[in-house]
Design a protein around this motif. Structure first.
Motif, mmCIF file in Angstrom:
data_model
loop_
_atom_site.group_PDB
_atom_site.id
_atom_site.type_symbol
_atom_site.label_atom_id
_atom_site.label_comp_id
_atom_site.label_asym_id
_atom_site.label_seq_id
_atom_site.Cartn_x
_atom_site.Cartn_y
_atom_site.Cartn_z
ATOM 1 N N THR A 124 6.591 -13.174 12.257
ATOM 2 C CA THR A 124 6.453 -12.360 13.377
ATOM 3 C C THR A 124 5.378 -11.187 12.916
ATOM 4 O OG1 THR A 124 8.264 -12.476 14.503
ATOM 5 C CG2 THR A 124 7.073 -10.644 15.370
ATOM 6 N N TYR A 125 4.218 -11.143 13.470
ATOM 7 C CA TYR A 125 2.993 -10.230 13.006
ATOM 8 C C TYR A 125 2.714 -9.243 13.916
ATOM 9 C CZ TYR A 125 -1.031 -8.443 10.752
ATOM 10 O OH TYR A 125 -2.008 -7.661 9.793
ATOM 11 N N ILE A 126 3.101 -8.036 13.877
ATOM 12 C CA ILE A 126 3.317 -6.937 14.829
ATOM 13 C C ILE A 126 2.222 -5.891 14.392
ATOM 14 C CG2 ILE A 126 4.765 -5.121 15.876
ATOM 15 C CD1 ILE A 126 7.125 -6.888 14.736
ATOM 16 N N GLY A 127 1.393 -5.588 15.851
ATOM 17 C CA GLY A 127 0.423 -4.549 15.446
ATOM 18 C C GLY A 127 1.113 -3.070 16.240
ATOM 19 N N ALA A 128 0.924 -2.065 15.444
ATOM 20 C CA ALA A 128 1.801 -0.780 15.792
ATOM 21 C C ALA A 128 0.978 0.290 16.003
ATOM 22 C CB ALA A 128 2.491 -0.574 14.697
ATOM 23 N N SER A 129 -0.339 0.249 16.311
ATOM 24 C CA SER A 129 -1.286 1.496 16.724
ATOM 25 C C SER A 129 -0.795 2.403 17.480
ATOM 26 C CB SER A 129 -2.741 0.805 17.067
ATOM 27 O OG SER A 129 -3.518 1.982 17.249
ATOM 28 N N PHE A 130 -0.878 3.514 17.106
ATOM 29 C CA PHE A 130 -0.605 4.787 18.110
ATOM 30 C C PHE A 130 -1.795 4.934 19.210
ATOM 31 C CE2 PHE A 130 2.724 5.262 15.223
ATOM 32 C CZ PHE A 130 3.696 6.326 15.919
ATOM 33 N N ASP B 218 2.582 -3.021 6.465
ATOM 34 C CA ASP B 218 1.540 -3.328 5.518
ATOM 35 C C ASP B 218 0.315 -2.291 6.237
ATOM 36 O OD1 ASP B 218 -0.781 -4.492 4.609
ATOM 37 O OD2 ASP B 218 -1.057 -6.130 6.198
ATOM 38 N N HIS B 219 -0.080 -1.532 5.078
ATOM 39 C CA HIS B 219 -1.311 -0.564 5.096
ATOM 40 C C HIS B 219 -2.598 -1.175 4.593
ATOM 41 C CE1 HIS B 219 2.535 1.966 4.840
ATOM 42 N NE2 HIS B 219 1.886 2.495 5.911
ATOM 43 N N VAL B 220 -2.521 -2.577 4.391
ATOM 44 C CA VAL B 220 -3.672 -3.212 3.394
ATOM 45 C C VAL B 220 -4.434 -4.045 4.121
ATOM 46 C CG1 VAL B 220 -4.322 -4.286 1.458
ATOM 47 C CG2 VAL B 220 -2.265 -2.653 1.419
ATOM 48 N N ALA B 221 -3.792 -5.199 4.687
ATOM 49 C CA ALA B 221 -4.313 -6.142 5.539
ATOM 50 C C ALA B 221 -5.977 -6.955 4.836
ATOM 51 C CB ALA B 221 -4.638 -5.678 7.145
ATOM 52 N N GLY B 222 -6.912 -6.860 5.616
ATOM 53 C CA GLY B 222 -7.873 -7.591 4.931
ATOM 54 C C GLY B 222 -7.653 -9.062 4.423
ATOM 55 N N GLY C 251 0.939 -1.250 -0.024
ATOM 56 C CA GLY C 251 -0.078 0.105 -0.015
ATOM 57 C C GLY C 251 0.859 1.366 -0.043
ATOM 58 N N ALA C 252 1.959 1.262 -0.943
ATOM 59 C CA ALA C 252 2.899 2.272 -1.042
ATOM 60 C C ALA C 252 2.369 3.838 -1.489
ATOM 61 C CB ALA C 252 4.119 1.751 -1.396
ATOM 62 N N SER C 253 1.238 3.627 -2.153
ATOM 63 C CA SER C 253 1.008 4.843 -2.454
ATOM 64 C C SER C 253 0.231 5.752 -1.854
ATOM 65 C CB SER C 253 0.028 4.764 -4.109
ATOM 66 O OG SER C 253 -1.220 3.982 -3.683
ATOM 67 N N THR C 254 -0.103 5.446 -0.636
ATOM 68 C CA THR C 254 -0.628 6.302 0.533
ATOM 69 C C THR C 254 0.629 7.282 0.906
ATOM 70 O OG1 THR C 254 0.030 4.809 2.228
ATOM 71 C CG2 THR C 254 -2.187 4.485 1.769
ATOM 72 N N ALA C 255 0.320 8.186 1.791
ATOM 73 C CA ALA C 255 1.304 9.431 1.992
ATOM 74 C C ALA C 255 2.107 8.677 2.935
ATOM 75 C CB ALA C 255 0.415 10.454 2.814
ATOM 76 N N VAL C 256 1.649 8.015 3.996
ATOM 77 C CA VAL C 256 2.865 7.128 4.909
ATOM 78 C C VAL C 256 3.396 6.275 4.251
ATOM 79 C CG1 VAL C 256 1.555 7.600 7.281
ATOM 80 C CG2 VAL C 256 0.803 5.667 5.682
ATOM 81 N N GLY C 257 2.869 5.386 3.276
ATOM 82 C CA GLY C 257 3.561 4.572 2.203
ATOM 83 C C GLY C 257 4.814 5.135 1.419
ATOM 84 N N LEU C 258 4.520 6.293 0.812
ATOM 85 C CA LEU C 258 5.473 6.953 0.240
ATOM 86 C C LEU C 258 6.604 7.549 1.230
ATOM 87 C CD1 LEU C 258 3.145 9.365 -1.698
ATOM 88 C CD2 LEU C 258 4.234 7.354 -2.749
ATOM 89 N N MET C 259 6.483 7.769 2.243
ATOM 90 C CA MET C 259 7.256 8.275 3.199
ATOM 91 C C MET C 259 8.066 6.734 3.709
ATOM 92 S SD MET C 259 9.275 10.299 5.035
ATOM 93 C CE MET C 259 8.132 11.603 4.778
ATOM 94 N N ILE D 134 -0.016 -1.441 9.792
ATOM 95 C CA ILE D 134 -0.220 0.119 9.989
ATOM 96 C C ILE D 134 -1.574 0.520 9.633
ATOM 97 C CG2 ILE D 134 0.232 2.515 9.527
ATOM 98 C CD1 ILE D 134 2.688 0.954 11.266
ATOM 99 N N GLY D 135 -2.082 -0.033 8.608
ATOM 100 C CA GLY D 135 -3.575 0.478 8.077
ATOM 101 C C GLY D 135 -3.997 -1.044 7.640
ATOM 102 N N ARG D 136 -5.358 -1.036 7.398
ATOM 103 C CA ARG D 136 -5.994 -1.938 7.085
ATOM 104 C C ARG D 136 -7.236 -1.377 5.785
ATOM 105 N NH1 ARG D 136 -4.285 -1.575 11.239
ATOM 106 N NH2 ARG D 136 -5.707 -0.008 12.021
#
Length: 324
Positions: free
Chosen positions: A256-262, A212-216, A144-152, A235-237
């Protein structure tokens, strides 16, 4: 001051009281603020950490502006400093900034450009360096790299010494632009052969780390694209908050699958995240080596058009509101 709030009939601009800085706070005259997907979610009743779209409380969580007043005990900043930050009450003519969580705006960078950076920088540094434990030379997939956070994320991965960086998008036009922001290989994740393309690029092993900004339901293909004993940081879903998960695949690959919510972090943890990002990426920020494209800049009064554009998911980069 004028502020964008969630009124009884939806978002509206009202006259609000200008806040006063408390201890270790500064008052900032906001020149630009940027939209995040969380703003739309909060308008629909969701909360985001300590924030929600409360009636008559300024919305927004990312801003850039000028320090105009210091609270007690502030040592790092002075009146006139140009600063950017993630923080509550961004959609207003004035907001409060906490001393420890602001970034200096590099010389020559506009407020419009600056407001696109804080959330993406600290989110991606935390995902890649802290949670992802990225080592120099390792391969990274930004799903999901075309999101703003993905580009960063692709840019931060390069700054941290990643080897191969792969970015995905579901849109061919956006996919074609990923190499501008650090991707060595750009793939459309709607193509049936994208996982095989990742394996081909990594000698059949898969990538060391996925952001991962996609999940589902895409998660199983994401796991197939990850090497044995690799790491996935969610990061996202965007593809869904739930879906079929192949537990056997996860187990056999020892992932290793990590959740990283703020949203579940306390203020001290947030400060630690931001300080780590500043220490690691300060030089890259100062040299303007990290950037998120400004998709569209709207006048503050045109906030409805800005929110509608984000809701239609037509943007590439960040949507910005300008206050002059």
């Amino acid at each position: 001051m004028r502020a964008l709030v969630n009124g009884s009939n939806g978002p509206e601009i009202i006259e609000a009281t200008t806040p006063k800085p408390g201890a270790n706070q500064v008052l900032v005259k906001v020149h630009a603020c940027s939209l995040n997907r969380a703003d739309l979610l909060m308008l629909k009743g969701a909360t985001h950490g300590f924030q929600s779209a409360q009636a008559n409380q300024p919305m927004g969580m990312e801003w850039a502006g000028e320090v105009v007043e210091l609270g007690a005990g502030v040592k790092q900043w002075k009146v006139g400093d140009r600063v950017m930050s993630a923080g509550m009450g961004a959609f207003a003519e004035y907001t409060l900034g906490f001393e420890w969580v602001m970034y200096p705006i590099p010389e020559g960078m506009t407020y419009t450009e600056a407001t696109t950076l804080p959330v993406a920088i600290q989110t991606m540094h935390d995902a890649l360096a802290t949670n992802g434990q990225l080592k120099e030379g390792q391969s990274v997939l930004i799903q999901g790299a075309s999101t703003a956070v993905g580009l960063m994320g692709m840019q931060v991965a390069k700054q941290l010494g990643a080897g191969l960086v792969i970015g995905t998008s579901t849109n061919d036009e956006r996919c074609a632009r990923l190499t501008e922001f650090g991707a060595d290989l750009a793939l459309n994740s709607r193509d049936t052969g994208w996982v095989q393309a990742v394996l081909d690029a990594t000698d059949g092993k898969g990538v060391d780390l996925v952001i991962d900004h996609v999940a589902g339901d895409v998660i199983n293909d994401t796991m197939r694209a990850t090497r044995v004993a690799g790491r996935i940081v969610n990061i996202g879903r965007l593809a869904g908050e739930s879906g079929h998960f192949d537990f056997d695949l996860h187990n056999m690959k020892r992932l290793t699958y990590i959740g990283a919510s703020f949203r579940t972090r306390n203020p001290i943890e947030i400060v630690q995240v931001i300080q780590a990002a500043k220490a690691s990426l300060g030089k890259a920020i100062a040299s303007k080596a990290l950037q998120v494209p400004v998709d569209t800049a709207f006048a503050f009064d045109d906030f409805k058009q800005a929110l509608e554009r984000m809701d239609r998911n037509q943007h590439f980069g960040k949507i910005v509101l300008q206050l002059g």
